[in-house]
Scaffold this motif. Structure first.
Motif, short mmCIF file in Angstrom:
data_model
loop_
_atom_site.label_atom_id
_atom_site.label_comp_id
_atom_site.label_asym_id
_atom_site.label_seq_id
_atom_site.Cartn_x
_atom_site.Cartn_y
_atom_site.Cartn_z
N THR A 209 -42.38 -29.48 34.99
CA THR A 209 -42.77 -28.27 34.26
C THR A 209 -44.22 -28.30 33.82
O THR A 209 -44.95 -27.34 34.01
CB THR A 209 -41.88 -28.08 33.03
OG1 THR A 209 -40.52 -28.28 33.41
CG2 THR A 209 -42.04 -26.68 32.47
N GLU A 210 -44.63 -29.40 33.23
CA GLU A 210 -45.96 -29.41 32.64
C GLU A 210 -47.06 -29.75 33.64
O GLU A 210 -48.08 -29.10 33.71
CB GLU A 210 -46.00 -30.40 31.47
CG GLU A 210 -45.05 -30.00 30.36
CD GLU A 210 -45.18 -30.92 29.17
OE1 GLU A 210 -46.29 -31.27 28.81
OE2 GLU A 210 -44.12 -31.29 28.61
N LEU A 211 -46.80 -30.81 34.41
CA LEU A 211 -47.85 -31.22 35.34
C LEU A 211 -47.85 -30.35 36.59
O LEU A 211 -48.90 -30.01 37.11
CB LEU A 211 -47.64 -32.67 35.75
CG LEU A 211 -47.79 -33.71 34.66
CD1 LEU A 211 -47.66 -35.09 35.24
CD2 LEU A 211 -49.12 -33.54 33.97
N GLY A 212 -46.65 -30.03 37.04
CA GLY A 212 -46.51 -29.32 38.31
C GLY A 212 -47.39 -28.10 38.43
O GLY A 212 -47.91 -27.81 39.50
N LYS A 213 -47.55 -27.40 37.32
CA LYS A 213 -48.28 -26.15 37.40
C LYS A 213 -49.76 -26.35 37.70
O LYS A 213 -50.36 -25.60 38.46
CB LYS A 213 -48.12 -25.37 36.10
CG LYS A 213 -47.32 -24.10 36.32
CD LYS A 213 -46.58 -23.69 35.07
CE LYS A 213 -45.56 -22.62 35.41
NZ LYS A 213 -44.44 -22.61 34.47
N SER A 214 -50.32 -27.35 37.10
CA SER A 214 -51.76 -27.54 37.28
C SER A 214 -52.08 -28.51 38.41
O SER A 214 -52.88 -28.22 39.28
CB SER A 214 -52.38 -28.02 35.97
OG SER A 214 -51.59 -29.05 35.41
N SER A 215 -51.43 -29.66 38.37
CA SER A 215 -51.78 -30.68 39.34
C SER A 215 -50.97 -30.60 40.63
O SER A 215 -49.76 -30.80 40.62
CB SER A 215 -51.59 -32.05 38.69
OG SER A 215 -51.35 -33.02 39.66
N PRO A 216 -51.64 -30.34 41.72
CA PRO A 216 -50.96 -30.24 43.00
C PRO A 216 -50.37 -31.57 43.47
O PRO A 216 -49.32 -31.61 44.08
CB PRO A 216 -52.05 -29.76 43.95
CG PRO A 216 -53.33 -30.14 43.29
CD PRO A 216 -53.07 -30.09 41.83
N GLN A 217 -51.06 -32.66 43.14
CA GLN A 217 -50.55 -33.95 43.59
C GLN A 217 -49.28 -34.35 42.83
O GLN A 217 -48.39 -34.96 43.39
CB GLN A 217 -51.61 -35.04 43.46
CG GLN A 217 -52.20 -35.15 42.06
CD GLN A 217 -53.32 -36.19 42.03
OE1 GLN A 217 -53.37 -37.08 42.86
NE2 GLN A 217 -54.22 -36.07 41.07
N ALA A 218 -49.21 -33.94 41.57
CA ALA A 218 -47.99 -34.21 40.81
C ALA A 218 -46.82 -33.46 41.45
O ALA A 218 -45.71 -33.97 41.52
CB ALA A 218 -48.16 -33.79 39.36
N ARG A 219 -47.11 -32.30 41.91
CA ARG A 219 -46.08 -31.50 42.59
C ARG A 219 -45.57 -32.22 43.82
O ARG A 219 -44.37 -32.25 44.08
CB ARG A 219 -46.65 -30.16 43.00
CG ARG A 219 -46.48 -29.08 41.98
CD ARG A 219 -46.85 -27.74 42.58
NE ARG A 219 -45.78 -27.21 43.38
CZ ARG A 219 -44.97 -26.25 42.96
NH1 ARG A 219 -45.12 -25.76 41.76
NH2 ARG A 219 -44.02 -25.79 43.72
N SER A 220 -46.47 -32.76 44.59
CA SER A 220 -46.05 -33.40 45.83
C SER A 220 -45.23 -34.65 45.54
O SER A 220 -44.31 -35.00 46.28
CB SER A 220 -47.26 -33.73 46.71
OG SER A 220 -47.87 -34.92 46.27
N ILE A 221 -45.57 -35.30 44.44
CA ILE A 221 -44.77 -36.46 44.03
C ILE A 221 -43.36 -36.03 43.68
O ILE A 221 -42.38 -36.63 44.12
CB ILE A 221 -45.42 -37.16 42.82
CG1 ILE A 221 -46.70 -37.85 43.24
CG2 ILE A 221 -44.45 -38.17 42.21
CD1 ILE A 221 -47.53 -38.38 42.10
N ALA A 222 -43.26 -34.95 42.93
CA ALA A 222 -41.95 -34.45 42.54
C ALA A 222 -41.16 -34.02 43.77
O ALA A 222 -39.97 -34.32 43.90
CB ALA A 222 -42.12 -33.26 41.59
N THR A 223 -41.86 -33.36 44.68
CA THR A 223 -41.18 -32.89 45.89
C THR A 223 -40.60 -34.05 46.69
O THR A 223 -39.45 -34.02 47.12
CB THR A 223 -42.16 -32.10 46.77
OG1 THR A 223 -42.66 -30.99 46.03
CG2 THR A 223 -41.45 -31.59 48.02
N SER A 224 -41.40 -35.09 46.86
CA SER A 224 -40.90 -36.20 47.67
C SER A 224 -39.78 -36.94 46.94
O SER A 224 -38.87 -37.48 47.57
CB SER A 224 -42.03 -37.15 48.06
OG SER A 224 -42.53 -37.80 46.92
#
Lengths: 198, 198
Positions: free
Chosen positions: A113-128
């Motif tokens: 929720t918090e990181l995903g919105k701003s940081s694209p790399q955090a998103r990719s970590i969550a996705t994997s």
DNA sequence: ACCAGGATGGACCGCAAGGTCCAAAGAAGT
DNA sequence: ACTTCTTTGGACCTTGCGGTCCATCCTGGT
């Protein structure tokens, strides 16, 4: 990797990550300042930037990676072998216990929720992380049902969503009832038909 | 209520809330600054503090309340009448459509995860939202099953958690598959036994 | 023993963002 | 028209926090 970094250096770096992860779980990523991390680790500003040149975002990314690992690790060894109904129940209990222990503190929530919105790399970590998690569940569902690939995938996804939803509700309300109910309902279709009914 | 506030004043206050809600959904609560709100509403700093004396936290609380209302409203009229399997399917579709349309922007996520940790009043808003939501689901489950009270409650909670989980996954991955699978799985036990099997 | 490179301490900077204040403009009642 | 309360504008203050820099200390290799 870890080029030009002594054992001491690596230890410090790790200390920073672990402490930052704890702070993030407690107060949320947004509320965690570099000074908090500094205080919690007995380090200086320069060390933070020495080990994480990009600064704050760099630390947060490392935390995300670290937490992602923890999430799956907490479900082992159950998650690795979901070949029977009993093992599914064991997994369910492990998840329930783990999040009950964590209480309000949720690693995933902060990350997504918090990181995903701003940081694209955090998103990719969550996705994997989700992918890996889902894959493990798919293997487990496959083992205990005779459904087709598509149905298996949907089942696995519903279970994953049940965990997430239960954790969100736990965060919001402080009650574990939701996670309990969601998990039970989500895996109950995997239960073999009772012998007595045969 | 609304003591000493003209129609114009109330309109301005409302404008602020709606705009702030939109910003919060887009960028997350943490990233939404007073200046953003000011710019989006063509107001001045003093107005923000005039209508929300406590400042930022006050605005965020109002946003929370507003969003909580929206969440339930988006599920109407379906949520109000879940007396048949068909109406449950209608509700499922309405939820799915609504969140598909919203995409990554989730009102609940920002509220629960970001605000919940710091602001106690935001938490209570979320809690009462969940309570109301759960109550509606309980009524619906009761109508289509013959289970006991406890089982009904657990079923309702599992459905609520399924929605939450699906939305979290939607936020994290951008895919609606999870919400779809979770919803379908969560309400499928409510489906009446097929006539052909009788 | 020496030296190069890593580890650490902490002062310092700049800015963004929340919050304060006062004064002016507009409404509403009499 | 006069007064009073609300609404609005925007300058200004303060501080928290991310980030920079340089000096010093430590460690490991030769």
């Amino acid at each position: 990797m870890n080029k030009g970094m002594t054992a001491k250096g690596r230890a410090t770096r790790q200390r920073i990550i672990v402490a930052a992860a704890m702070l993030t779980r407690d107060k949320g990523a947004a509320e965690t300042t570099l000074d908090d991390v500094r205080a919690a680790t007995a380090t200086s500003k320069s060390q933070l930037f020495h080990y994480f040149p990009e600064g704050r975002s760099d630390i947060l990314a490392a935390v995300a990676e670290y937490e992602a690992g923890q999430v799956l690790e907490a479900q082992q060894p159950h998650l690795g072998d979901l070949s029977t109904w009993e093992s599914w129940q064991g997994w369910r209990q492990a998840v329930l216990d783990h999040y009950t222990e964590l209480g309000q503190k949720c690693p995933l929530g902060s990350l997504t929720t918090e990181l995903g919105k701003s940081s694209p790399q955090a998103r990719s970590i969550a996705t994997s992380l989700y992918d890996e998690w889902e894959a493990a569940l798919v293997r487990g569902v496959e083992a205990v049902t005779s459904d087709g690939e598509e149905a298996v995938r949907r089942r696995a996804r519903s279970i994953l969503a049940a965990v997430q939803g239960g954790v969100v509700m736990l965060q919001g309300t402080g009650r574990t009832d939701y996670l309990d109910a969601a998990l039970t309902a989500a895996i109950s279709p995997l239960r073999p038909v009772t012998v007595s009914a045969e």
